[in-house]
Design an enzyme around this catalytic site. Structure first.
Site, mmCIF file in Angstrom:
data_model
loop_
_atom_site.group_PDB
_atom_site.id
_atom_site.type_symbol
_atom_site.label_atom_id
_atom_site.label_comp_id
_atom_site.label_asym_id
_atom_site.label_seq_id
_atom_site.Cartn_x
_atom_site.Cartn_y
_atom_site.Cartn_z
ATOM 1 N N LYS A 163 0.810 -1.228 0.000
ATOM 2 C CA LYS A 163 0.000 0.000 0.000
ATOM 3 C C LYS A 163 0.839 1.272 0.000
ATOM 4 O O LYS A 163 2.018 1.269 0.331
ATOM 5 C CB LYS A 163 -0.977 -0.033 1.176
ATOM 6 C CG LYS A 163 -2.140 -0.979 0.859
ATOM 7 C CD LYS A 163 -3.305 -0.842 1.778
ATOM 8 C CE LYS A 163 -4.421 -1.779 1.299
ATOM 9 N NZ LYS A 163 -5.425 -2.011 2.322
ATOM 10 N N ARG A 183 -4.102 -9.891 5.009
ATOM 11 C CA ARG A 183 -4.451 -9.921 3.577
ATOM 12 C C ARG A 183 -3.207 -9.500 2.805
ATOM 13 O O ARG A 183 -2.782 -8.354 2.915
ATOM 14 C CB ARG A 183 -5.624 -8.977 3.306
ATOM 15 C CG ARG A 183 -6.131 -9.014 1.880
ATOM 16 C CD ARG A 183 -7.343 -8.098 1.708
ATOM 17 N NE ARG A 183 -7.868 -8.176 0.357
ATOM 18 C CZ ARG A 183 -7.377 -7.470 -0.660
ATOM 19 N NH1 ARG A 183 -6.369 -6.646 -0.485
ATOM 20 N NH2 ARG A 183 -7.889 -7.606 -1.873
HETATM 21 C C1 9MG Z 1 -10.222 -5.404 -0.890
HETATM 22 N N1 9MG Z 1 -9.223 -4.841 0.000
HETATM 23 C C2 9MG Z 1 -8.202 -4.015 -0.342
HETATM 24 N N2 9MG Z 1 -7.508 -3.689 0.756
HETATM 25 C C3 9MG Z 1 -8.090 -4.330 1.799
HETATM 26 C C4 9MG Z 1 -7.838 -4.394 3.172
HETATM 27 O O1 9MG Z 1 -6.858 -3.707 3.733
HETATM 28 N N3 9MG Z 1 -8.627 -5.156 3.951
HETATM 29 C C5 9MG Z 1 -9.668 -5.844 3.406
HETATM 30 N N4 9MG Z 1 -10.426 -6.596 4.231
HETATM 31 N N5 9MG Z 1 -9.958 -5.814 2.092
HETATM 32 C C6 9MG Z 1 -9.182 -5.067 1.318
#
Ligand code: 9MG
Length: 257
Positions: A203, A237
């Site tokens: 990110k 994730r």
């Molecule tokens: C779909 N998506 C993109 N970033 C995410 C994040 O940080 N958490 C979750 N649950 N979904 C995400």
């Protein structure tokens, strides 16, 4: 939770798995790499992303779900649309990952009627505009209060607490300072009594900290993943499953007895 984006414009893998065969091969690689869950998404939620039609989203997600019917792990679908939720669940998904925490009309019902898990994520604003100067008095209090209210709404709709996970939504309507404050205080979310998920992988805050473009954020992503676990996350994730598993194995060898 390994990320499988079936989108031409995803935030972090630049549409590499938009082709159905490439998406399936990537999903199988993440399984081989040791993912515990796959998270399939057919609509990019990156900042500035344009929405896709419901039919387009279904056309990306459902065929992949069908191809993965025999996969030896639970499959999550990242969607905010009730019809996509229903069709994905019918096609074999067992978890819904919703960046809008089931706020769309009919979403609570779609999940309540199925025997699936759900991840309720916080975001402030819409993907198109959410990174334009987001403001909070106390980011942890606001995000936690929102997630507590969404857990209550889910329970009231008939979704048992043990089916629910929450996620503070790193990068969704948050500055780097907000994201770091949420990470520093992530353990405060555990008092909500459900599993805590965290998504830092590749990110932009990691780009701000390191000065690196998205394709060079592996080390930073792993550091953020380990810190998330140290601060209380149960689910990570991630795009890079094998590398994250190795880092976690070292952390667990030291910290879990
Ligand atoms: C779909 N998506 C993109 N970033 C995410 C994040 O940080 N958490 C979750 N649950 N979904 C995400």
């Amino acid at each position: 939770m390994g990320v499988v984006n079936v989108t031409p414009d995803s935030f972090s893998d630049g549409g590499r798995f938009f082709n159905p065969d490439a998406a399936l091969a990537h999903a199988r690689k993440l399984v081989a790499d040791g993912a515990d869950i796959l998270d399939i998404g057919g609509e990019s939620t990156r900042p500035g992303a344009a929405p896709v039609s419901e039919d387009e989203e279904l056309g990306r997600v459902v065929p992949l779900l069908k191809s993965l019917r025999d996969a030896p792990l639970p499959i999550s679908v990242d969607t905010r649309r009730p019809r996509v939720m229903r069709e994905a669940l019918a096609a074999g998904a067992s978890l819904i990952n919703d960046v809008e925490a089931l706020e769309a009309p009919g979403a609570l019902e779609a999940v309540a009627l199925a025997d699936c898990g759900v991840c309720l994520m916080h975001k402030k604003g819409d993907p198109a505009t959410m990174q334009r100067d987001p403001q909070y008095a106390d980011v942890v209090a606001e995000v936690k209060g929102y997630l507590a209210a969404r857990i209550a709404a889910a329970e009231q709709a008939g979704i048992a607490r043990d089916r629910i996970a929450i996620d503070p939504g790193f990068g969704f309507g948050k500055t780097p300072a907000h994201n770091l404050e949420l990470l520093r205080r992530l353990d405060e979310f555990r008092s909500l009594g459900v599993a805590v998920a965290a998504g830092w992988s590749r990110k932009s805050t990691l780009g701000v900290i390191t000065g690196k473009p998205v394709e060079q954020r592996l080390a930073a992503s792993i550091a953020a993943a380990l810190l998330s676990v140290q601060h209380g996350a149960h689910i990570l994730r991630v795009h890079d499953v094998a590398e994250t598993r190795d880092a976690l194995a070292v952390w667990q060898a030291l910290c879990e007895r």
